[in-house]
Design an enzyme around this catalytic site. Sequence first.
Site, short mmCIF file in Angstrom:
data_model
loop_
_atom_site.label_atom_id
_atom_site.label_comp_id
_atom_site.label_asym_id
_atom_site.label_seq_id
_atom_site.Cartn_x
_atom_site.Cartn_y
_atom_site.Cartn_z
N GLY A 41 5.03 2.60 -0.07
CA GLY A 41 5.79 1.64 0.74
C GLY A 41 7.18 1.38 0.17
N ALA A 56 2.94 -0.44 -1.63
CA ALA A 56 2.20 -1.60 -1.12
C ALA A 56 1.30 -2.10 -2.25
CB ALA A 56 1.37 -1.19 0.08
N GLU A 83 0.28 8.06 -1.67
CA GLU A 83 -0.87 7.38 -1.03
C GLU A 83 -2.11 8.26 -0.99
OE1 GLU A 83 2.26 7.44 0.22
OE2 GLU A 83 2.77 5.51 1.13
N1 CO8 Z 1 0.09 -2.34 -6.26
C1 CO8 Z 1 -0.35 -3.31 -7.10
N2 CO8 Z 1 -0.04 -3.36 -8.40
C2 CO8 Z 1 0.73 -2.36 -8.90
C3 CO8 Z 1 1.21 -1.32 -8.11
C4 CO8 Z 1 0.87 -1.33 -6.73
N3 CO8 Z 1 1.31 -0.42 -5.87
N4 CO8 Z 1 1.93 -0.49 -8.89
C5 CO8 Z 1 1.91 -0.99 -10.12
N5 CO8 Z 1 1.17 -2.13 -10.15
C6 CO8 Z 1 0.89 -3.00 -11.29
C7 CO8 Z 1 -0.14 -2.36 -12.21
O1 CO8 Z 1 -1.46 -2.60 -11.73
C8 CO8 Z 1 0.16 -3.10 -13.50
O2 CO8 Z 1 -0.40 -4.38 -13.45
P1 CO8 Z 1 -1.41 -4.89 -14.64
O3 CO8 Z 1 -0.51 -4.93 -15.84
O4 CO8 Z 1 -1.83 -6.23 -14.16
O5 CO8 Z 1 -2.48 -3.87 -14.74
C9 CO8 Z 1 1.67 -3.25 -13.47
O6 CO8 Z 1 2.04 -3.13 -12.10
C10 CO8 Z 1 2.39 -2.20 -14.27
O7 CO8 Z 1 1.95 -0.94 -13.80
P2 CO8 Z 1 1.45 0.22 -14.80
O8 CO8 Z 1 0.83 -0.36 -16.03
O9 CO8 Z 1 0.61 1.17 -14.00
O10 CO8 Z 1 2.86 0.88 -15.20
P3 CO8 Z 1 3.14 2.39 -15.64
O11 CO8 Z 1 4.55 2.38 -16.09
O12 CO8 Z 1 2.09 2.88 -16.55
O13 CO8 Z 1 3.00 3.26 -14.27
C11 CO8 Z 1 3.39 3.71 -11.94
C12 CO8 Z 1 3.90 3.05 -13.24
C13 CO8 Z 1 3.38 5.23 -12.10
C14 CO8 Z 1 4.36 3.33 -10.83
C15 CO8 Z 1 1.96 3.22 -11.64
O14 CO8 Z 1 1.95 1.80 -11.71
C16 CO8 Z 1 1.44 3.61 -10.28
O15 CO8 Z 1 1.04 4.75 -10.09
N6 CO8 Z 1 1.44 2.65 -9.31
C17 CO8 Z 1 0.89 2.86 -8.00
C18 CO8 Z 1 1.81 3.74 -7.15
C19 CO8 Z 1 1.20 3.97 -5.80
O16 CO8 Z 1 0.14 4.55 -5.65
N7 CO8 Z 1 1.91 3.51 -4.73
C20 CO8 Z 1 1.45 3.66 -3.37
C21 CO8 Z 1 0.69 2.43 -2.95
S1 CO8 Z 1 -0.07 2.60 -1.34
C22 CO8 Z 1 1.21 2.32 -0.28
O17 CO8 Z 1 2.32 2.09 -0.65
C23 CO8 Z 1 0.83 2.36 1.17
C24 CO8 Z 1 2.03 2.25 2.07
C25 CO8 Z 1 1.64 1.91 3.48
C26 CO8 Z 1 1.91 0.47 3.88
C27 CO8 Z 1 3.22 -0.03 3.36
C28 CO8 Z 1 3.41 -1.50 3.51
C29 CO8 Z 1 4.61 -2.00 2.77
#
Ligand code: CO8
Length: 258
Positions: free
Chosen positions: A109, A65, A132
């Site tokens: 998500g 998400a 999460e």
């Molecule tokens: N939300 C918003 N932006 C994101 C997300 C995210 N989940 N994941 C990545 N991005 C963005 C980053 O902020 C970044 O943007 P910017 O360049 O503007 O800073 C861009 O994508 C690239 O990401 P990274 O630089 O972090 O890329 P890396 O290759 O270094 O890392 C990862 C990749 C490991 C995937 C890392 O981005 C990460 O850990 N992301 C978050 C993963 C996460 O915690 N997901 C769970 C989210 S909570 C959730 O899903 C709740 C579900 C319940 C409701 C579901 C409804 C659909």
Amino acid sequence: MAYETIIVDIEDRVCTIKLNRPDALNALNSQLLGELATALGEADANDKVRAIILTGSQKAFAAGADIKEMSEKSFVEVFLQDFFGREHDALTKVRKPVIAAVAGYALGGGCELAMMCDFIIAADNAKFGQPEINLGVIAGIGGTQRLTRFVGKSKSMDMHLTGRFMDAEEAERSGLVSRVVPVKSLMEEAQGAAEKIAEKSMLSAMAAKEAVNRAYETTLAEGILFEKRLFHSLFSTEDQKEGMAAFQEKRTPQFRDK
Ligand code: CO8
């Protein structure tokens, strides 16, 4: 309809929906989930479409998400909006077969979205996770329930409590994905599987989907009864006559969804 966060393409009776927010690793915001629900509904209603593929990029199916969009929301807001509840219901009501073709990250998500599909074909670079807990929340769109049914309690607890990622090989070994292929051949493999499904009678494809999904909703005895009723009912179709005649005449069946 024109979409901004997904790309929809129909080829050979297969509708492919590609999540397309590359700058955010396909993070699922309200716009994307709304567009996805609409596109899936349209594909389900389109007579030319007989199977659907849901995919992302080679780097990310979806990284969860959209954390930036939801970080400031209050309990009252998410409760009153039924945050992503409506989208969940729309995504899981699709009656045609839906394949998730997953490369790269399928987190939070994103992992939950892949699990809402009928089966998952994973690229060898796929990474699944429910991280999460690192954000002070838990899965919110089916993760604790579906992952537990797919991989069992111990591994599901491990994933949800530690937030660790599972690679494609572990995901296949655990029953989360049906097959793993090299990332370069992911879409070819998914298209091939979808075209195979598209050749079948839509009546039996939909019945098979309903019956398998029933296994997650009911007891064994009730599920077997449900399957038997569907099995019996298919004998009222022309496609059953055609399928069995074609076998005996050693030819390819011509199903007409009748
Ligand atoms: N939300 C918003 N932006 C994101 C997300 C995210 N989940 N994941 C990545 N991005 C963005 C980053 O902020 C970044 O943007 P910017 O360049 O503007 O800073 C861009 O994508 C690239 O990401 P990274 O630089 O972090 O890329 P890396 O290759 O270094 O890392 C990862 C990749 C490991 C995937 C890392 O981005 C990460 O850990 N992301 C978050 C993963 C996460 O915690 N997901 C769970 C989210 S909570 C959730 O899903 C709740 C579900 C319940 C409701 C579901 C409804 C659909």
